[in-house]
Motif scaffolding. Structure first.
Motif, mmCIF file in Angstrom:
data_model
loop_
_atom_site.group_PDB
_atom_site.id
_atom_site.type_symbol
_atom_site.label_atom_id
_atom_site.label_comp_id
_atom_site.label_asym_id
_atom_site.label_seq_id
_atom_site.Cartn_x
_atom_site.Cartn_y
_atom_site.Cartn_z
ATOM 1 N N PHE A 148 67.001 -12.932 34.889
ATOM 2 C CA PHE A 148 65.625 -12.441 34.848
ATOM 3 C C PHE A 148 65.014 -12.607 36.240
ATOM 4 C CE2 PHE A 148 66.662 -14.251 30.729
ATOM 5 C CZ PHE A 148 66.310 -13.238 29.851
ATOM 6 N N GLN A 149 64.305 -11.575 36.684
ATOM 7 C CA GLN A 149 63.627 -11.659 37.983
ATOM 8 C C GLN A 149 62.217 -11.132 37.865
ATOM 9 O OE1 GLN A 149 65.803 -10.203 41.406
ATOM 10 N NE2 GLN A 149 63.930 -9.805 42.557
ATOM 11 N N PHE A 150 61.289 -11.905 38.417
ATOM 12 C CA PHE A 150 59.884 -11.496 38.418
ATOM 13 C C PHE A 150 59.340 -11.622 39.830
ATOM 14 C CE2 PHE A 150 55.316 -12.246 38.013
ATOM 15 C CZ PHE A 150 54.952 -11.153 37.231
ATOM 16 N N ASP A 151 58.689 -10.576 40.312
ATOM 17 C CA ASP A 151 58.115 -10.552 41.655
ATOM 18 C C ASP A 151 56.592 -10.452 41.571
ATOM 19 O OD1 ASP A 151 60.735 -10.463 42.390
ATOM 20 O OD2 ASP A 151 60.534 -8.748 43.742
ATOM 21 N N GLN A 152 55.940 -11.098 42.510
ATOM 22 C CA GLN A 152 54.489 -11.016 42.627
ATOM 23 C C GLN A 152 54.159 -10.630 44.068
ATOM 24 O OE1 GLN A 152 51.516 -10.199 41.511
ATOM 25 N NE2 GLN A 152 51.695 -11.769 39.935
ATOM 26 N N PRO A 153 53.920 -9.327 44.315
ATOM 27 C CA PRO A 153 53.681 -8.895 45.697
ATOM 28 C C PRO A 153 52.467 -9.523 46.348
ATOM 29 C CG PRO A 153 54.173 -7.031 44.269
ATOM 30 C CD PRO A 153 53.944 -8.209 43.381
ATOM 31 N N GLU A 154 51.433 -9.832 45.570
ATOM 32 C CA GLU A 154 50.227 -10.417 46.130
ATOM 33 C C GLU A 154 49.749 -11.523 45.207
ATOM 34 O OE1 GLU A 154 47.233 -7.555 46.892
ATOM 35 O OE2 GLU A 154 48.461 -6.356 48.258
ATOM 36 N N SER A 155 49.551 -12.722 45.767
ATOM 37 C CA SER A 155 49.035 -13.846 44.984
ATOM 38 C C SER A 155 48.312 -14.784 45.931
ATOM 39 C CB SER A 155 50.170 -14.574 44.264
ATOM 40 O OG SER A 155 50.954 -15.306 45.189
ATOM 41 N N SER A 156 47.747 -15.844 45.382
ATOM 42 C CA SER A 156 47.006 -16.794 46.208
ATOM 43 C C SER A 156 47.905 -17.561 47.159
ATOM 44 C CB SER A 156 46.243 -17.777 45.306
ATOM 45 O OG SER A 156 47.154 -18.476 44.464
ATOM 46 N N ILE A 157 49.203 -17.658 46.846
ATOM 47 C CA ILE A 157 50.136 -18.382 47.727
ATOM 48 C C ILE A 157 50.970 -17.428 48.578
ATOM 49 C CG2 ILE A 157 50.270 -20.369 46.199
ATOM 50 C CD1 ILE A 157 52.994 -19.317 45.229
ATOM 51 N N GLY A 158 50.785 -16.126 48.409
ATOM 52 C CA GLY A 158 51.530 -15.154 49.190
ATOM 53 C C GLY A 158 52.412 -14.293 48.306
ATOM 54 N N THR A 159 53.376 -13.657 48.905
ATOM 55 C CA THR A 159 54.333 -12.818 48.182
ATOM 56 C C THR A 159 55.507 -13.675 47.730
ATOM 57 O OG1 THR A 159 53.729 -10.928 49.560
ATOM 58 C CG2 THR A 159 55.802 -10.783 48.370
ATOM 59 N N TRP A 160 55.884 -13.567 46.446
ATOM 60 C CA TRP A 160 56.982 -14.405 45.974
ATOM 61 C C TRP A 160 57.838 -13.678 44.949
ATOM 62 C CZ3 TRP A 160 56.793 -15.418 40.748
ATOM 63 C CH2 TRP A 160 55.555 -15.400 40.129
ATOM 64 N N SER A 161 59.054 -14.211 44.774
ATOM 65 C CA SER A 161 60.016 -13.652 43.827
ATOM 66 C C SER A 161 60.746 -14.804 43.159
ATOM 67 C CB SER A 161 61.007 -12.728 44.542
ATOM 68 O OG SER A 161 62.010 -12.264 43.652
ATOM 69 N N LEU A 162 60.884 -14.736 41.837
ATOM 70 C CA LEU A 162 61.532 -15.790 41.050
ATOM 71 C C LEU A 162 62.672 -15.179 40.256
ATOM 72 C CD1 LEU A 162 61.535 -18.731 39.875
ATOM 73 C CD2 LEU A 162 60.011 -17.855 38.082
ATOM 74 N N GLN A 163 63.836 -15.841 40.299
ATOM 75 C CA GLN A 163 64.998 -15.365 39.547
ATOM 76 C C GLN A 163 65.599 -16.521 38.743
ATOM 77 O OE1 GLN A 163 69.076 -14.380 41.272
ATOM 78 N NE2 GLN A 163 68.316 -12.317 40.885
ATOM 79 N N LEU A 164 65.856 -16.280 37.452
ATOM 80 C CA LEU A 164 66.525 -17.225 36.566
ATOM 81 C C LEU A 164 67.813 -16.578 36.083
ATOM 82 C CD1 LEU A 164 63.447 -18.317 34.409
ATOM 83 C CD2 LEU A 164 64.387 -19.519 36.383
ATOM 84 N N SER A 165 68.935 -17.301 36.201
ATOM 85 C CA SER A 165 70.229 -16.725 35.859
ATOM 86 C C SER A 165 71.077 -17.733 35.111
ATOM 87 C CB SER A 165 70.981 -16.278 37.121
ATOM 88 O OG SER A 165 70.210 -15.396 37.897
ATOM 89 N N GLY A 166 72.023 -17.236 34.341
ATOM 90 C CA GLY A 166 72.944 -18.116 33.639
ATOM 91 C C GLY A 166 74.020 -17.334 32.925
ATOM 92 N N GLY A 167 74.976 -18.064 32.370
ATOM 93 C CA GLY A 167 76.043 -17.398 31.644
ATOM 94 C C GLY A 167 77.264 -18.268 31.497
ATOM 95 N N ILE A 168 78.322 -17.665 30.958
ATOM 96 C CA ILE A 168 79.618 -18.308 30.772
ATOM 97 C C ILE A 168 80.599 -17.691 31.753
ATOM 98 C CG2 ILE A 168 81.507 -18.716 29.150
ATOM 99 C CD1 ILE A 168 79.479 -18.577 26.893
ATOM 100 N N TYR A 169 81.416 -18.553 32.374
ATOM 101 C CA TYR A 169 82.335 -18.099 33.417
ATOM 102 C C TYR A 169 83.730 -18.669 33.150
ATOM 103 C CZ TYR A 169 78.062 -16.672 35.678
ATOM 104 O OH TYR A 169 76.862 -16.064 35.943
ATOM 105 N N ARG A 170 84.728 -17.824 33.343
ATOM 106 C CA ARG A 170 86.126 -18.211 33.173
ATOM 107 C C ARG A 170 86.866 -18.054 34.492
ATOM 108 N NH1 ARG A 170 87.648 -20.439 28.039
ATOM 109 N NH2 ARG A 170 86.355 -19.449 26.435
#
Length: 919
Positions: A625-647
């Motif tokens: 999941f990725q969420f971006d905020q082009p304009e905010s009180s702290i500046g421009t930011w992007s957050l990504q959460l990832s996961g899964g199963i790996y072999r």
């Protein structure tokens, strides 16, 4: 007259009212508004628009049901706002002469869409840019380019649109397009390179949906600008600039986010390279001028990137060509590099690109004094391992004669043929050889007798990789890719040892000056350990990407792997072991990218693998999941959460070199077996990118990885497993459990119009592994480095003079003794020596590592010739950083149960100079 006056007043009143309505309507048209709709129904959205703008709006409530809006609108007019919120709703609006807006059903919906596809390339070289971002300026949808630089966006509403094209290390480009009904638009988009000082450009999986600061004209930022303080500024060394990547000291071994070295794999143009090291693992095995880009996949990577429990690093050949700059020659104290480029333009849009690069050492002509002295100091006889192998008491030896022979070379060839911007055929060839051998004659220190020990330790690695790839943008919706590749790696290792008894027998009566040559010429008579490993890997794969809408696309593929390997040990250090394996691995994946909102992206999918026709199907679901905020009180930011199963289906094992004078600490072998329980890992990761100001950027990354089933080398089985099947995987490995967690941050600040740039970094890592057979419990992993700090400053004094400074600190290193103490002595029940024990490696702490480097770079130009003269002043403070410990008896005249530590250290201050000429 009275009636005429009344009519005239009435007409004037009506005219005034009409003009005022028109004025109000024009004022509404010119005024700009901002809204943020995150899943509201269309009726609610229209009500908010009316309340905020006071627009006169009429619509039938029946036609706006069951439709929801996800849009962020900044500084838009009424007409722009209505056009955007009604997009894809089947509705449109008309404006009455009174200025009233009326929402109506759209006619001819089936022909109100078009598509936009093409390719993104380097404006100077024509090289395609894989992984570039294509995004609508209002963040209503977008995509990214494939490996050949192709992109496609389908089902675009007719009308005018603005798109942003961006790529790390390049200046973003804005472009306006006009889409007509049923029109398929194709274009080649060119991006200008930003201000990049050193290659390669490194691309991570997390990048913003919209490029940060895309309205600014400042140079694009990339962490790959910061290499300094190294005798080999190549693609492998530059990776330590990124969070979660631990670069070995002093070796080039990499660990991704606390994992074993075998948990990830290094690829070259998508082809696995199983020995990516040269100079006895001090350098990487790739020419620094052959690689142009590196992509990194760490914890939480997507289904399309493969099956590896740690991650993936893919190096991409650089086939770019610049006019009047088609050859490069570089010389430094260790090796020389040559690179040649060629481009041929055919009819219409066809073009052929060729690149070849060659690197070779010249150790037999000139031996760099710093490295030569270091090799002599590292090649020491360890009394404890010598006593076990020879059966004698511990003795302290000093070098009487020493010789190191080092030879390596690698050759890269890459070509790309484009019949047009939408068809390309690429070919890759890489071959490399790496040989290291040391010969040591050691005499016993302060002995009244002439007691000697002789050893020869030799390694030979050979790499071959070749592949053919075809990329085709078949339609504006469909992108296809096909690849066939083959790689091979071979290792041959031999350790020969003569103890003092055999030397007295073979060299009786010879003067000390002749013993070394005599034994070197008769090494076949010594006790020896011979090891060999070979792996061959054939890959055939096909990938398909299909775009349904600007908000939704899917990617799928199929891959067949044919793997053959053999591994053999003889019986001097370890029990004889022979393992030969052949595997057929079939895998497929399906992955989708969906943007439900303007700043929200979901990537999900799964891989499915069968490693023999009769085995189970292994599923590997993954999501991000990725969420971006082009304009905010702290500046421009992007957050990504990832996961899964790996072999993982091809496993790597490191076997410790336990010879008393072994120079290379370990060698690596590979194996695979469909009959065993396959390694498995659970990943979770979080990544946060922040740009609080125009010249400041911050990245923060955290991860947790749990391995319920992982394989490690079993020294108990190698040394004492006489009852085991010596041809099976259990003869040298065992299954275990491990986990790792950590976080890292990078802060970058530009000053003085980007003429000075500062990089600060910190990484924390904790990795633990169940080593019950060796220590009876979970222990901190041998490679774990809990705290890493770095600070770098890049200063441009003028247009052709740069200064780079670097400080690096590592705290908390454990497993301080030679690895052979833990892996060889402990299984032999030799668990302590004097006051020192080897059963608590996490308590054996090395002193902190500190190093300060300065690099001076001068780049003059003489006509069409560019020159780079570089001086790297490595370890300016002359610190003798410790690599590891071994023990020697504290009393050299009387053998007693008392020992002291002898440290192996890195070189102190050592300068390096290089010259690069670009023709």
């Amino acid at each position: 007259m009275m009636h005429s006056a009344k009519y005239l007043i009435l007409i004037l009143g009506i005219l005034v009212v009409s003009l005022s309505e028109i004025a109000v309507s024009q004022q509404l048209d010119n005024e700009l508004y901002s809204f943020d709709f995150s899943g509201q129904s269309l009726s609610v959205v229209l009500e908010k628009i009316v309340n905020e703008t006071n627009v006169d709006l009429i619509y039938d409530p029946q036609i706006v049901e069951e439709y929801y809006i996800y849009q962020r609108l900044l500084n838009k007019s009424i007409q722009e706002i209505l056009s955007i919120v009604l997009r894809d709703s089947g509705l449109d609006y008309i404006i009455l002469s009174s200025g009233t807006y009326v929402i109506v059903k759209t006619s001819l919906i089936s022909s109100s869409y078009g598509s936009f596809a093409g390719r993104i390339t380097d404006a100077q070289t024509g090289e395609p840019l894989p992984g570039a971002t294509v995004m609508f300026a209002d963040a209503s949808g977008g995509t990214s380019t494939g490996n050949a630089g192709h992109f496609s966006i389908n089902k675009i509403l007719t009308g005018e649109h603005e798109l942003i094209f961006s790529y790390i290390g390049y200046e973003p480009v804005r472009k306006h397009i006009t889409v007509n009904p049923d029109e398929d638009i194709r274009e080649n988009i060119q991006l200008e390179p930003g201000q990049v000082d050193f290659r390669p450009i490194v691309i991570s999986a997390h990048h913003p949906i919209l490029p940060f600061g895309h309205t600014d004209s400042r140079p694009a930022r990339t962490f790959s600008d910061w290499n300094t303080g190294s005798r080999s500024n190549d693609a492998i060394h530059s990776l330590s600039l990124f969070t979660g990547i631990q670069h070995g000291i002093p070796l080039t071994d990499l660990h991704l986010q606390g994992g074993q070295r075998g948990d990830h794999r290094i690829f070259l143009d998508g082809i696995p390279i199983y020995n990516p090291y040269s100079f006895g693992q001090l350098f990487s095995s790739f020419s620094p001028f052959a690689v142009g880009r590196v992509s990194i996949n760490k914890a939480g990577y997507d289904a399309a990137s493969g099956s590896l429990i740690g991650g993936k690093i893919n190096l991409l050949h650089d086939t770019s060509y610049k006019e009047n700059k088609n050859a490069l020659l570089q010389i430094d104290p260790v090796n020389t590099n040559l690179r040649v480029n060629f481009k041929h333009e055919g009819d219409e849009d066809s073009a052929l690109y060729l690149m070849s690069a060659f690197r070779t050492s010249f150790w037999n002509i000139y031996q760099d004094p710093t490295l030569s002295d270091a090799l002599s100091e590292w090649d020491l006889v360890d009394p404890l391992t010598y006593s076990i192998l020879s059966g004698d008491n511990e003795r302290i030896f000093q070098s009487a004669d020493h010789q190191s022979d080092i030879s390596y070379h690698d050759f890269h060839f890459s070509s790309r043929y484009e019949s047009d911007p939408y068809h390309s055929l690429s070919f890759t060839l890489y071959t490399g050889a790496n040989e290291v051998s040391t010969n040591l004659l050691a005499s016993e220190l302060q002995s009244s007798e002439n007691l000697y020990m002789y050893s020869q330790d030799s390694y030979e690695w050979n790499n071959l990789a070749t592949g053919l790839k075809y990329d085709w943008l078949a339609t504006p919706r469909l992108d296809l890719s096909f690849q066939l590749s083959y790689s091979r790696n071979e290792l041959n290792h031999q350790y020969v040892m003569f103890d003092d008894q055999s030397i007295q027998f073979l060299a009786a009566g010879l003067p000390e000056s002749s013993i070394f040559d005599h034994l070197s010429n008769n090494v076949e008579l010594g006790a020896s350990q011979t090891d060999s490993n070979m792996i061959r890997h054939l890959i055939s794969k096909a990938d398909i990407s299909y775009t349904f809408t600007p908000r939704f696309s899917i990617q799928s593929g199929f891959q067949y792997d044919r793997v053959e390997s053999n591994f053999q040990l003889t019986d001097f250090f370890y029990l004889p072991t022979l393992n030969e394996t052949r595997s057929n691995i079939y895998s497929t994946y399906l992955s989708g990218v969906w943007m439900p909102g303007t700043n929200f992206k979901i990537t999900t999918g799964s891989r499915f693998t069968i490693n023999s026709l009769l085995s189970n199907i292994y599923a590997e679901p993954r999501i991000s999941f990725q969420f971006d905020q082009p304009e905010s009180s702290i500046g421009t930011w992007s957050l990504q959460l990832s996961g899964g199963i790996y072999r993982q289906f091809i496993n790597q094992f490191e076997i410790t070199s336990v010879g008393p004078s072994s120079l290379v600490p370990n060698f690596t072998v590979w194996s695979h077996d469909s009959r065993i329980k396959q390694p498995k890992a659970y990943h979770s990761s979080v990544s946060f990118l922040l740009e609080p100001g125009r010249y400041t950027s911050v990245s923060i990354e955290g991860y947790y990885k749990y391995h319920p089933s992982a394989y490690i080398t079993s020294y108990r089985n190698l040394l004492t497993g006489n009852d085991l099947n010596r041809t099976g995987l259990e003869s040298f490995s065992e299954i275990t459990e491990m986990y790792s967690l950590g976080f890292g941050t990078r802060v970058q600040q530009s000053l003085f119009d980007s003429n000075m740039r500062i990089l600060l970094g910190y990484d924390y890592s904790m990795s633990k592994i169940d080593m019950d057979s060796q220590f009876g419990r979970f222990v901190t992993s041998p490679w774990n480095e809990p705290h890493r700090l770095q600070a770098r400053v890049l200063s441009r004094i003028s247009s052709n003079i740069s200064i780079i400074t670097k400080w690096q600190t590592i705290l908390g290193r454990s497993w301080a003794f030679r690895q052979a103490y833990y892996d060889f002595l402990v299984p032999h029940s030799f668990v302590s020596a004097g006051q020192y024990d080897f059963m608590n490696p996490e308590n054996d702490r090395l002193s902190p590592f500190h190093q300060f480097d300065i690099s001076f770079i001068y780049r003059p130009t003489f006509g069409s010739i560019n020159i780079e003269a570089r001086a790297d002043l490595i370890n300016v403070l002359n610190r003798r950083n410790v690599i590891d410990w071994n023990l020697i008896p504290s009393d050299t005249s009387v053998i007693a149960d008392d020992y002291k530590i002898r440290e192996r250290t890195l070189p102190g201050f050592n300068p390096s100079f290089s010259l690069k000429i670009i023709f």
